[in-house]
Design an enzyme around this catalytic site. Structure first.
Site, PDB file in Angstrom:
ATOM      1  CB  SER A  47      -0.914   0.008   1.227  1.00 45.23           C
ATOM      2  OG  SER A  47      -0.147  -0.010   2.420  1.00 45.23           O
ATOM      3  CE  LYS A  48       3.336   2.179   4.968  1.00 48.94           C
ATOM      4  NZ  LYS A  48       2.739   3.230   5.819  1.00 48.94           N
TER       5      LYS A  48
END
Length: 346
Positions: A47-48
């Protein structure tokens, strides 16, 4: 050359629009319907990617980041990989201060992406000069032409998920989501996603997942920072020994804590039962679902979305290593080592 050839200009165009996948085996007998937002489908496998691209492009728009500059960040591994990936495409240098708790796989991946890596001791206070927070700050002060992302205290961390993850989940569930369950580290994912979803429907319940040894759950309940809560734990990217301003505690309805051991076994269980090869924090999120179901949190008809933050390939030397699991004391009569499945033909 054909005009309508289906091709992406670069890997950054693949960030976001990750799938929502129904959980079947793991939630058999649970109340409600359960869906995993599988962030390992991002090109950087977590998700980063979302915050790395959003923060860097915003810095470019504001003229803070210029060609040839250096990007500095503190990371447990995933944010660093995403920043390194974006830096390669956009032509920036990348320096990362990494917690020693990060898996060897993550650290090797960061080096392979061209980043300069400083490995800092994990179990020191946030204001210790050896902590990865302080090392990153010092490097930023010393290096002219650098910017410090500082994801723990950066509003853009929340904004990235407000503008992408939240709308995606709302659209994918056709607005029928009743619960969001997400791990909280920097707090950007859960806060940004929750902000968007609650604007659409304030009755959506947002539940944060915390680790034993972290201060977040107690701070949410009392608004007091209790240093006595802090002790070493193994899960990466979950919980904190400080209070990040990238966490909007008012948007989170409750926190639930999970153990290192149960989270590790649950991650392995997800791989074997759902066919999703996920990371340690995904195991923590799924473990939280188990506990919440046992507590009677969900009812028939509820639609629960859980965020699986990253991919299992980041943890080959940790939770997917029987030797590491055994060294942690995670195997017992109930949870045993993987049966040897490799046969060598001579």
């Amino acid at each position: 050359m054909k005009e309508n050839i289906q091709v992406f200009d670069n890997v950054l165009q693949l960030i976001g629009k990750t799938p929502l996948i129904k959980l079947n085996s793991m939630t058999s007998g649970f109340n409600g319907e359960f869906y995993a937002k599988v962030e390992g489908f991002n090109p950087g496998h977590s998700s980063k990617d979302r915050i790395a691209l959003h923060i860097i492009e915003e810095a470019e728009r504001q003229g803070i980041l210029k060609p040839g500059d250096t990007i500095i960040e503190t990371t447990s591994g995933n944010t660093g990989f995403s920043i390194a990936m974006v830096s390669i495409i956009k032509g920036y240098e990348c320096i990362l201060a990494v917690s020693s708790k990060s898996s060897a796989d993550k650290i090797d991946m960061l080096k392979s992406m061209g980043a300069k890596v400083y490995v800092c001791p994990a179990h020191v206070s946030a204001d210790d000069p050896r902590s990865y927070y302080q090392v990153a700050k010092r490097l930023h002060e010393e290096l002219k032409g650098s910017i410090y992302i500082n994801q723990y205290f950066n509003q853009l961390n929340i904004d990235a998920h407000y503008s992408s993850t939240g709308p995606e989940i709302w659209k994918q569930t056709e607005g029928e989501i009743t619960h969001l369950v997400a791990c909280s580290g920097t707090g950007g994912t859960i806060s940004g996603t929750a902000k968007f979803l609650k604007e659409q429907n304030p009755n959506i319940k947002v539940i944060g997942v915390d680790a034993f040894g972290s201060v977040l759950k107690k701070y949410h309940e009392t608004r007091e920072f209790d240093e006595a809560e802090i002790y070493p734990y193994r899960i990466e990217g979950l919980g904190k020994n400080l209070i990040p301003t990238a966490t909007d505690f008012d948007l989170i309805d409750k926190f639930i804590k999970v153990t290192d051991e149960e989270s590790a076994h649950t991650a392995r269980e997800i791989s074997k039962s759902e066919g999703l090869f996920v990371g340690y924090t995904s195991g923590a999120a799924m473990q939280a679902l188990k506990q919440l179901n046992e507590e009677g949190e969900f009812k028939k008809g509820d639609k629960i979305v859980v965020i699986f933050p990253d991919h299992g390939s980041r943890y080959m030397s940790k939770i997917y290593s029987d030797k590491w699991m055994e060294k942690q004391g995670f195997f017992d009569s109930e949870n045993e080592a993987t049966v040897e499945a490799i046969q060598y033909i001579k």
